[in-house]
Design a protein around this motif. Structure first.
Motif, PDB file in Angstrom:
ATOM      1  N   LEU A  17     -10.182  29.679  21.473  1.00  0.00           N
ATOM      2  CA  LEU A  17      -9.320  29.540  22.636  1.00  0.00           C
ATOM      3  C   LEU A  17      -8.350  28.391  22.411  1.00  0.00           C
ATOM      4  CD1 LEU A  17      -9.376  30.778  25.483  1.00  0.00           C
ATOM      5  CD2 LEU A  17     -10.808  28.907  26.186  1.00  0.00           C
ATOM      6  N   ARG A  18      -7.119  28.538  22.904  1.00  0.00           N
ATOM      7  CA  ARG A  18      -6.167  27.432  22.781  1.00  0.00           C
ATOM      8  C   ARG A  18      -5.428  27.215  24.085  1.00  0.00           C
ATOM      9  NH1 ARG A  18      -2.841  26.280  17.539  1.00  0.00           N
ATOM     10  NH2 ARG A  18      -2.278  24.638  18.972  1.00  0.00           N
TER      11      ARG A  18
ATOM     12  N   ARG B 152      -4.069  30.841  25.218  1.00  0.00           N
ATOM     13  CA  ARG B 152      -4.117  31.986  24.308  1.00  0.00           C
ATOM     14  C   ARG B 152      -5.536  32.110  23.765  1.00  0.00           C
ATOM     15  NH1 ARG B 152      -1.405  31.789  19.417  1.00  0.00           N
ATOM     16  NH2 ARG B 152      -1.532  29.532  19.254  1.00  0.00           N
ATOM     17  N   VAL B 153      -5.881  33.288  23.288  1.00  0.00           N
ATOM     18  CA  VAL B 153      -7.193  33.479  22.660  1.00  0.00           C
ATOM     19  C   VAL B 153      -6.955  34.040  21.261  1.00  0.00           C
ATOM     20  CG1 VAL B 153      -9.540  34.314  23.021  1.00  0.00           C
ATOM     21  CG2 VAL B 153      -8.021  34.047  24.959  1.00  0.00           C
ATOM     22  N   PRO B 154      -6.508  33.195  20.313  1.00  0.00           N
ATOM     23  CA  PRO B 154      -6.191  33.711  18.981  1.00  0.00           C
ATOM     24  C   PRO B 154      -7.426  34.172  18.210  1.00  0.00           C
ATOM     25  CG  PRO B 154      -5.942  31.321  19.027  1.00  0.00           C
ATOM     26  CD  PRO B 154      -6.253  31.750  20.424  1.00  0.00           C
ATOM     27  N   GLY B 155      -8.601  33.725  18.657  1.00  0.00           N
ATOM     28  CA  GLY B 155      -9.809  34.039  17.907  1.00  0.00           C
ATOM     29  C   GLY B 155     -10.459  35.360  18.269  1.00  0.00           C
ATOM     30  N   ALA B 156      -9.854  36.115  19.213  1.00  0.00           N
ATOM     31  CA  ALA B 156     -10.481  37.367  19.632  1.00  0.00           C
ATOM     32  C   ALA B 156      -9.420  38.447  19.783  1.00  0.00           C
ATOM     33  CB  ALA B 156     -11.223  37.175  20.959  1.00  0.00           C
ATOM     34  N   ALA B 157      -9.794  39.693  19.561  1.00  0.00           N
ATOM     35  CA  ALA B 157      -8.878  40.815  19.776  1.00  0.00           C
ATOM     36  C   ALA B 157      -8.551  40.894  21.265  1.00  0.00           C
ATOM     37  CB  ALA B 157      -9.527  42.108  19.315  1.00  0.00           C
TER      38      ALA B 157
ATOM     39  N   ALA C 206     -12.681  31.236  28.473  1.00  0.00           N
ATOM     40  CA  ALA C 206     -12.437  32.673  28.338  1.00  0.00           C
ATOM     41  C   ALA C 206     -13.774  33.391  28.327  1.00  0.00           C
ATOM     42  CB  ALA C 206     -11.681  32.970  27.048  1.00  0.00           C
ATOM     43  N   ARG C 207     -13.846  34.484  29.090  1.00  0.00           N
ATOM     44  CA  ARG C 207     -15.053  35.306  29.085  1.00  0.00           C
ATOM     45  C   ARG C 207     -14.735  36.595  28.330  1.00  0.00           C
ATOM     46  NH1 ARG C 207     -16.320  36.009  34.609  1.00  0.00           N
ATOM     47  NH2 ARG C 207     -15.332  38.028  34.502  1.00  0.00           N
TER      48      ARG C 207
ATOM     49  N   VAL D  74     -14.757  27.850  25.322  1.00  0.00           N
ATOM     50  CA  VAL D  74     -14.133  26.767  26.083  1.00  0.00           C
ATOM     51  C   VAL D  74     -13.183  25.974  25.191  1.00  0.00           C
ATOM     52  CG1 VAL D  74     -15.949  25.048  25.624  1.00  0.00           C
ATOM     53  CG2 VAL D  74     -14.637  24.906  27.731  1.00  0.00           C
ATOM     54  N   GLN D  75     -12.157  25.403  25.808  1.00  0.00           N
ATOM     55  CA  GLN D  75     -11.268  24.472  25.119  1.00  0.00           C
ATOM     56  C   GLN D  75     -10.893  23.395  26.134  1.00  0.00           C
ATOM     57  OE1 GLN D  75      -9.830  24.436  21.905  1.00  0.00           O
ATOM     58  NE2 GLN D  75      -8.693  22.609  22.451  1.00  0.00           N
TER      59      GLN D  75
END
Lengths: 106, 143
Positions: free
Chosen positions: B47-48, B66-71, B120-121, B129-130
């Protein structure tokens, strides 16, 4: 009637994710401020925003007093079919505002 | 360290009591996050938060998550919390079947320099979390 600014593309390619930006003119009175008479100003915020695309949900947002006046939101939708984007804001004291935009998918 | 703690307890208390109505407590922040995650343990990464770390005007602070780590399709909801406004919640975005990329932006109020927390869930139930520390020079008018 509240004024709104909605930035939505008029046409998008099928399958693309496109960005939507919406802004509503609203004071978002937090309920924590004190007026000139020393009384706490009653809360008056937009609590909920929802965007649908041909009746299906794109996003639903819960808003709290920490969102700035004239709440601005940016999010994305996935282009599938031509149709309507509808936007709805709901707030304190029975505030409701709805907008619609048509979108063409090529 | 002990003297600092003693000073904080002796001098800090009257201040804390005065500030309490205008500021959420760490417990309130934890409770707000718990109400969003349902008690799922938070993990870091994926998460960013994009926000200026030095903010001139706390009345309207542009924030984007943004959630760059997940599709994109994996992300079910994104919530934003703050540490020291009167209320810990800022906004919660719940994505529906027609949502595109899970990048959201808004403009928020910050009552003072503090930490912003984004959670983000994902569809599989995990929560990420971030945290970002933000310095505010002109605070949002809250009193």
């Amino acid at each position: 009637m509240a004024r709104t600014l909605i930035q939505a593309p008029s046409s998008v390619r099928r399958g693309d994710s496109f960005s939507l930006r919406v802004l509503l003119q609203h004071p978002m009175e937090s309920g924590f401020r004190v007026g000139v008479d020393g009384q706490v100003l009653p809360r008056d915020i937009v609590r909920r925003f929802a965007c649908s695309y041909n009746g299906e949900r794109v996003v639903e947002v819960e808003l709290f007093p920490a969102v700035s006046a004239n709440p601005y939101l940016e999010f994305s939708a996935q282009a599938t079919d031509s149709g309507t984007l509808s936007f709805e804001w709901e707030g304190d004291h029975g505030f409701v505002h709805r907008e619609q935009r048509t979108i063409t998918v090529t | 360290m002990r003297r600092r703690r003693w000073l904080a307890s002796a001098v800090g208390w009257p201040l804390v009591l005065q500030l309490r109505p205008a500021q959420a407590t760490p417990e309130a922040l934890a409770a707000a996050i718990r109400s969003f995650t349902g008690g799922t343990p938070l993990r870091e990464g994926k998460l960013r938060i994009e926000v200026a770390t030095l903010v001139d005007n706390g009345n309207t602070v542009p924030v984007s998550v943004r959630v760059p780590g997940a599709a994109p399709a994996e992300v079910a909801a994104i919530a934003l919390f703050n540490e020291r406004n009167p209320q810990s919640d800022v906004a919660r975005f719940h994505f529906g079947p027609r949502a595109g990329l899970r990048t959201v932006s808004t403009r928020i109020r910050l009552a003072t320099s503090q930490q912003l927390v984004a959670v983000a869930r994902l569809a599989d139930g995990s929560c990420w979390v971030q945290r970002v520390d933000v310095v505010v020079t002109l605070a949002a008018c809250i009193e």
